[in-house]
Design a protein around this motif. Structure first.
Motif, PDB file in Angstrom:
ATOM      1  N   ARG A  23      61.076 -68.882 108.934  1.00  0.00           N
ATOM      2  CA  ARG A  23      59.463 -68.863 109.848  1.00  0.00           C
ATOM      3  C   ARG A  23      58.966 -67.713 109.709  1.00  0.00           C
ATOM      4  NH1 ARG A  23      63.377 -65.756 114.731  1.00  0.00           N
ATOM      5  NH2 ARG A  23      63.521 -67.794 115.930  1.00  0.00           N
ATOM      6  N   ARG A  24      59.657 -67.302 108.066  1.00  0.00           N
ATOM      7  CA  ARG A  24      58.145 -66.540 107.259  1.00  0.00           C
ATOM      8  C   ARG A  24      57.181 -67.462 106.313  1.00  0.00           C
ATOM      9  NH1 ARG A  24      58.048 -61.720 104.322  1.00  0.00           N
ATOM     10  NH2 ARG A  24      56.574 -62.305 102.582  1.00  0.00           N
ATOM     11  N   VAL A  25      57.501 -68.186 106.845  1.00  0.00           N
ATOM     12  CA  VAL A  25      56.838 -69.253 105.793  1.00  0.00           C
ATOM     13  C   VAL A  25      55.513 -70.133 106.807  1.00  0.00           C
ATOM     14  CG1 VAL A  25      55.856 -72.202 104.456  1.00  0.00           C
ATOM     15  CG2 VAL A  25      58.489 -70.562 104.336  1.00  0.00           C
ATOM     16  N   LEU A  26      56.009 -70.345 108.204  1.00  0.00           N
ATOM     17  CA  LEU A  26      54.885 -70.514 109.266  1.00  0.00           C
ATOM     18  C   LEU A  26      54.393 -69.958 109.349  1.00  0.00           C
ATOM     19  CD1 LEU A  26      57.775 -72.419 111.574  1.00  0.00           C
ATOM     20  CD2 LEU A  26      55.572 -73.662 110.238  1.00  0.00           C
ATOM     21  N   PHE A  27      54.651 -68.025 109.597  1.00  0.00           N
ATOM     22  CA  PHE A  27      53.910 -66.655 110.228  1.00  0.00           C
ATOM     23  C   PHE A  27      52.190 -67.214 108.589  1.00  0.00           C
ATOM     24  CE2 PHE A  27      52.934 -62.676 109.393  1.00  0.00           C
ATOM     25  CZ  PHE A  27      52.475 -62.649 111.055  1.00  0.00           C
ATOM     26  N   ILE A  28      53.123 -67.156 107.503  1.00  0.00           N
ATOM     27  CA  ILE A  28      52.055 -66.550 106.595  1.00  0.00           C
ATOM     28  C   ILE A  28      51.166 -68.345 106.943  1.00  0.00           C
ATOM     29  CG2 ILE A  28      51.924 -67.193 103.869  1.00  0.00           C
ATOM     30  CD1 ILE A  28      54.558 -65.774 103.270  1.00  0.00           C
ATOM     31  N   THR A  29      51.708 -69.274 106.718  1.00  0.00           N
ATOM     32  CA  THR A  29      50.716 -70.153 107.113  1.00  0.00           C
ATOM     33  C   THR A  29      48.990 -70.318 108.198  1.00  0.00           C
ATOM     34  OG1 THR A  29      52.116 -72.102 106.281  1.00  0.00           O
ATOM     35  CG2 THR A  29      50.335 -72.759 107.609  1.00  0.00           C
ATOM     36  N   PHE A  30      50.108 -69.222 109.376  1.00  0.00           N
ATOM     37  CA  PHE A  30      49.660 -69.585 110.378  1.00  0.00           C
ATOM     38  C   PHE A  30      48.605 -68.339 110.065  1.00  0.00           C
ATOM     39  CE2 PHE A  30      48.142 -66.095 113.780  1.00  0.00           C
ATOM     40  CZ  PHE A  30      47.552 -66.769 114.597  1.00  0.00           C
ATOM     41  N   LEU A  31      48.704 -67.122 108.638  1.00  0.00           N
ATOM     42  CA  LEU A  31      47.400 -66.262 108.852  1.00  0.00           C
ATOM     43  C   LEU A  31      46.674 -67.060 107.451  1.00  0.00           C
ATOM     44  CD1 LEU A  31      49.863 -63.461 108.071  1.00  0.00           C
ATOM     45  CD2 LEU A  31      48.398 -63.352 109.665  1.00  0.00           C
ATOM     46  N   LEU A  32      47.184 -67.769 106.624  1.00  0.00           N
ATOM     47  CA  LEU A  32      45.802 -68.225 106.160  1.00  0.00           C
ATOM     48  C   LEU A  32      44.781 -68.880 106.413  1.00  0.00           C
ATOM     49  CD1 LEU A  32      48.466 -69.616 103.060  1.00  0.00           C
ATOM     50  CD2 LEU A  32      46.524 -67.763 103.113  1.00  0.00           C
ATOM     51  N   LEU A  33      45.592 -69.659 108.078  1.00  0.00           N
ATOM     52  CA  LEU A  33      44.468 -70.631 108.713  1.00  0.00           C
ATOM     53  C   LEU A  33      43.336 -70.116 109.517  1.00  0.00           C
ATOM     54  CD1 LEU A  33      46.905 -73.061 110.049  1.00  0.00           C
ATOM     55  CD2 LEU A  33      45.232 -73.517 108.535  1.00  0.00           C
ATOM     56  N   VAL A  34      44.425 -68.865 109.854  1.00  0.00           N
ATOM     57  CA  VAL A  34      43.036 -67.644 111.059  1.00  0.00           C
ATOM     58  C   VAL A  34      42.114 -67.215 109.557  1.00  0.00           C
ATOM     59  CG1 VAL A  34      43.324 -65.623 111.744  1.00  0.00           C
ATOM     60  CG2 VAL A  34      44.822 -66.926 112.514  1.00  0.00           C
ATOM     61  N   ALA A  35      42.566 -66.457 108.557  1.00  0.00           N
ATOM     62  CA  ALA A  35      41.858 -66.374 107.202  1.00  0.00           C
ATOM     63  C   ALA A  35      40.613 -66.807 107.133  1.00  0.00           C
ATOM     64  CB  ALA A  35      42.387 -65.419 106.199  1.00  0.00           C
ATOM     65  N   SER A  36      41.687 -68.712 106.632  1.00  0.00           N
ATOM     66  CA  SER A  36      40.326 -69.462 106.775  1.00  0.00           C
ATOM     67  C   SER A  36      39.448 -69.880 107.334  1.00  0.00           C
ATOM     68  CB  SER A  36      40.987 -70.099 106.573  1.00  0.00           C
ATOM     69  OG  SER A  36      39.814 -72.134 106.547  1.00  0.00           O
ATOM     70  N   ASP A  37      39.924 -69.514 109.432  1.00  0.00           N
ATOM     71  CA  ASP A  37      38.447 -70.153 109.878  1.00  0.00           C
ATOM     72  C   ASP A  37      37.073 -68.968 110.597  1.00  0.00           C
ATOM     73  OD1 ASP A  37      39.453 -72.449 110.642  1.00  0.00           O
ATOM     74  OD2 ASP A  37      41.114 -71.313 112.317  1.00  0.00           O
ATOM     75  N   ALA A  38      38.049 -67.455 109.830  1.00  0.00           N
ATOM     76  CA  ALA A  38      36.811 -66.443 109.686  1.00  0.00           C
ATOM     77  C   ALA A  38      36.072 -66.224 108.584  1.00  0.00           C
ATOM     78  CB  ALA A  38      37.869 -64.874 109.562  1.00  0.00           C
ATOM     79  N   ARG A  39      36.518 -67.098 107.418  1.00  0.00           N
ATOM     80  CA  ARG A  39      35.719 -67.308 106.477  1.00  0.00           C
ATOM     81  C   ARG A  39      34.527 -68.403 107.076  1.00  0.00           C
ATOM     82  NH1 ARG A  39      40.522 -66.429 103.250  1.00  0.00           N
ATOM     83  NH2 ARG A  39      40.129 -68.931 103.505  1.00  0.00           N
ATOM     84  N   ALA A  40      34.957 -68.793 107.579  1.00  0.00           N
ATOM     85  CA  ALA A  40      34.010 -70.158 108.253  1.00  0.00           C
ATOM     86  C   ALA A  40      33.163 -69.785 109.121  1.00  0.00           C
ATOM     87  CB  ALA A  40      35.066 -71.657 108.477  1.00  0.00           C
ATOM     88  N   ASP A  41      33.845 -69.187 109.967  1.00  0.00           N
ATOM     89  CA  ASP A  41      32.880 -68.203 111.799  1.00  0.00           C
ATOM     90  C   ASP A  41      31.638 -67.381 110.482  1.00  0.00           C
ATOM     91  OD1 ASP A  41      34.451 -69.453 112.967  1.00  0.00           O
ATOM     92  OD2 ASP A  41      35.190 -67.902 113.472  1.00  0.00           O
ATOM     93  N   ALA A  42      32.082 -66.665 109.868  1.00  0.00           N
ATOM     94  CA  ALA A  42      31.531 -66.028 108.540  1.00  0.00           C
ATOM     95  C   ALA A  42      30.052 -66.679 108.097  1.00  0.00           C
ATOM     96  CB  ALA A  42      31.466 -65.257 107.242  1.00  0.00           C
ATOM     97  N   GLN A  43      29.713 -68.165 107.506  1.00  0.00           N
ATOM     98  CA  GLN A  43      28.984 -68.879 107.112  1.00  0.00           C
ATOM     99  C   GLN A  43      27.925 -69.238 108.111  1.00  0.00           C
ATOM    100  OE1 GLN A  43      30.403 -72.341 106.051  1.00  0.00           O
ATOM    101  NE2 GLN A  43      32.579 -71.550 104.571  1.00  0.00           N
ATOM    102  N   GLN A  44      26.756 -69.122 107.374  1.00  0.00           N
ATOM    103  CA  GLN A  44      25.491 -69.428 108.151  1.00  0.00           C
ATOM    104  C   GLN A  44      25.704 -70.572 108.673  1.00  0.00           C
ATOM    105  OE1 GLN A  44      23.613 -67.684 107.663  1.00  0.00           O
ATOM    106  NE2 GLN A  44      23.073 -66.098 106.111  1.00  0.00           N
ATOM    107  N   MET A  45      26.184 -71.669 107.880  1.00  0.00           N
ATOM    108  CA  MET A  45      26.479 -73.593 108.855  1.00  0.00           C
ATOM    109  C   MET A  45      27.592 -72.696 109.761  1.00  0.00           C
ATOM    110  SD  MET A  45      28.694 -74.712 105.537  1.00  0.00           S
ATOM    111  CE  MET A  45      28.406 -76.554 106.038  1.00  0.00           C
TER     112      MET A  45
END
Length: 233
Positions: A2-24
């Protein structure tokens, strides 16, 4: 697990946040629906070229309705803005190293910042353009042109314009490219065959001199003359 899945989920959320911040991936991005990296790169490059042409056209229109001091202020602001745009988008590009996203990210930034600059200029100067259009509505040119004595009250710059044109003709005739380059007010917008070129400075003009002042253009300029204040070919 569960800890691994939770960390993976956080990384995906962070990745999406960075993508949303891009001009593209901004909500108003013209290419946010591009599927592949290649499609995205091509789309953003074309979009940037379109925004840049729009900026050049807007800048040229605005200059026509400003006084000399106002033109100087606009030119200074535009030069600083160009420096900001280039440095800003280079900084964003640097975040991606040498990855495949570098091209789309850079062009997306250039497109977005340029598009917003057009909006800024329109917001600042549209009232002046509209005022000018109301004072001088579109219509046929006067029979004797716009540099006659009759129009001296509305075109007091005519003697200076005629003198400048004669200096330009002489410089072109004698092949004095440096003199021609010194007469140009930068940045210079070149319109030809529905294409737009943006000449930023003296060095760029001299480098592209034969393309800008080709034989056809030089022939037109050399045979143009003012008679009783009227331009004639």
């Amino acid at each position: 697990m569960r800890r691994v899945l939770f960390i993976t989920f956080l990384l995906l959320v962070a990745s999406d946040a960075r993508a949303d911040a891009q001009q593209m991936n901004a909500p108003d991005s013209p290419c946010k629906d591009s599927v592949s990296t290649v499609d995205s790169a091509n789309c953003f490059y074309s979009a940037y070229q379109k925004s840049d042409r729009k900026l050049n056209d807007t800048y040229a229109v605005i200059r026509r309705v400003l006084d000399p001091n106002e033109i100087d202020a606009l030119r200074s602001a535009q030069r600083l803005w160009l420096q900001f745009r280039d440095a800003n988008c280079f900084a964003e590009k640097a975040l991606y190293g040498s990855g495949t996203a570098v091209g789309p990210v850079y062009n997306a930034c250039m497109e977005a910042v340029t598009r917003r600059r057009v909006e800024e200029l329109n917001g600042m100067y549209m009232w002046r353009i509209e005022k000018s259009q109301s004072l001088y509505p579109p219509g046929p040119m006067p029979e004797m042109g716009n540099c006659t004595k009759k129009d001296s009250s509305t075109r007091p710059d005519c003697p200076h314009a005629v003198a400048f044109f004669e200096k330009l003709k002489l410089a072109l005739k004698s092949g004095d490219r440096d003199a021609v380059a010194s007469y140009v007010d930068y940045p210079l917008l070149i319109n030809r065959d529905k294409n737009h070129d943006y000449i930023q400075d003296r060095e760029a003009l001299l480098k592209n001199f034969d393309h800008i002042f080709d034989l056809e253009v030089q022939c037109v300029i050399s045979h143009y003359r003012f008679t009783a204040g009227v331009g004639q070919l």
